[in-house]
Design an enzyme around this catalytic site. Structure first.
Site: not given
Length: 364
Positions: A63-64, A85, A113, A173, A215, A245, A295, A317
């Site tokens: 987000y940020d 990231t 990306g 990612s 992660k 994701t 989620g 999300s």
């Protein structure tokens, strides 16, 4: 406020392209027009990896991206915020359009990306908040064209060591070709060895030891989870974030946009990411911190992650669909759950349902 946002605010924001709407929300946080009162409950405080979090709910990376509004996010009620990231050099990411809303599923597909302004821009912004309270972590990645991707992660550790309260090594990612290959045992061994060596060198120079989290993807096999857990234990990693994701499109209600390439987040990711979280908890045992992501859009889903094995949880999300009042709503719900369960702290509810979640079958 979540209800009002869903009725009015979301309708207005969703008239814009997803990326434009994101930019508008960042602007709103910068100006201070978006504020929410949130409860402070000592029973929600959690100590993880040497850090004391005021509550277990965090804002996930993505987000940020450029460290523009971490303090504004903390004011929404988040117990911590993760920026990035971030890659050493600026990069534009993949061509637009690259974010797709799946409204019926309360989901998002993105193939951004690692678009970001690079280390230096974020360093300047984070330097301005030096000395402020609040836990802000830095999510680090590698440039798409890097000859030595691990060197990019090491550079992130060294650049932000004085400013980050913790680091997240993002190798999961799906939108950077070949990045997920770093989750394989041999590559992961080299990555963690070099990253943790850099962390220790920086820490020895300033007597500060910053936790490093890894992660991971939700699309890993049980054998791959075995390898990651073993390597994390061998390297004395500070924690694992489960998960990024997914490439899976299982269970989507509406086919519109579902065939777009990229990582799926939001409500459809909840089941898969929670199962993988529980399976990782079974592998790493009770002592390694786990952060559950994927989620979360309510107190119920946040609590389910904790009961499946998470010490901390993060969302992104859910904020898109529920709005800035969501953190407060979740925290109030968690406080209620503590009283209902008859415990003194949220940490006591961890692992209540780990076995049940770990036993569930995943549909690819």
């Amino acid at each position: 406020m979540s209800g009002l946002f869903e009725t009015l605010g979301r309708r207005a924001l969703f008239t814009f392209d997803a990326e434009q709407a994101h930019g508008l929300s960042i602007t709103g946080l910068k100006t201070g027009i978006v504020t929410c009162r949130t409860p402070e409950d000592p029973a929600l405080s959690v100590k993880v990896a040497g850090l004391k979090f005021p509550n277990p709910l965090g804002m996930a990376a993505g987000y940020d991206k450029n460290a523009e509004v971490p303090d504004a996010l903390l004011k929404l009620g988040f117990g911590f915020a993760e920026v990035g990231t971030l890659t050493p050099r600026p990069q534009s990411g993949n061509p637009r359009p690259r974010i797709f809303r799946l409204v019926d599923d309360k989901a998002v597909i993105n193939r951004l990306g690692f678009n970001n302004e690079g280390h230096e821009a974020a360093f300047k912004r984070l330097s301005r908040r030096a000395g402020k309270s609040g836990i802000v972590g830095v999510n680090i990645g590698a440039n798409k064209d890097a000859e030595d991707r691990i060197a990019d992660y090491v550079a992130g550790i060294r650049r932000f060591y004085q400013l980050a309260r913790y680091f997240t090594v993002n190798i999961s990612s799906p939108n950077t070709p070949g990045l997920r290959n770093l989750q394989a045992r041999e590559a992961l061994h080299e990555l963690l060895s070099r990253v943790l060596e850099a962390r220790d060198e920086e820490g020895n120079m300033c007597t500060l030891k910053r936790p490093v989290f890894l992660k991971i993807a939700p699309d890993l096999t049980d054998e791959e989870l075995d390898d990651i857990a073993a390597e994390a234990d061998a390297q004395k990693l500070d924690g694992i974030i489960v998960s990024n994701t997914t490439l899976s499109r299982s269970g989507l209600k509406n086919p519109e946009n579902s065939n777009e390439t990229g990582g799926l987040s939001g409500a459809p990711l909840f089941e898969r990411s929670t199962v993988v979280l529980a399976r990782m908890r079974e592998r790493v045992g009770p002592d390694m911190p786990l952060i559950g992501v994927g989620g979360i859009d309510s107190a119920e889903t946040a609590l389910a992650k904790i009961k499946a094995g998470a010490d901390l949880v993060q969302l992104y999300s859910g904020l898109i669909y529920r709005g800035p009042g969501l953190p407060g709503e979740i925290l109030r719900g968690l406080s209620t759950a503590i009283k209902y369960e008859g415990v003194s702290s949220i940490a006591e509810l961890r692992d209540r349902d780990t076995k049940e979640w770990a036993a569930r079958k995943l549909i690819s």
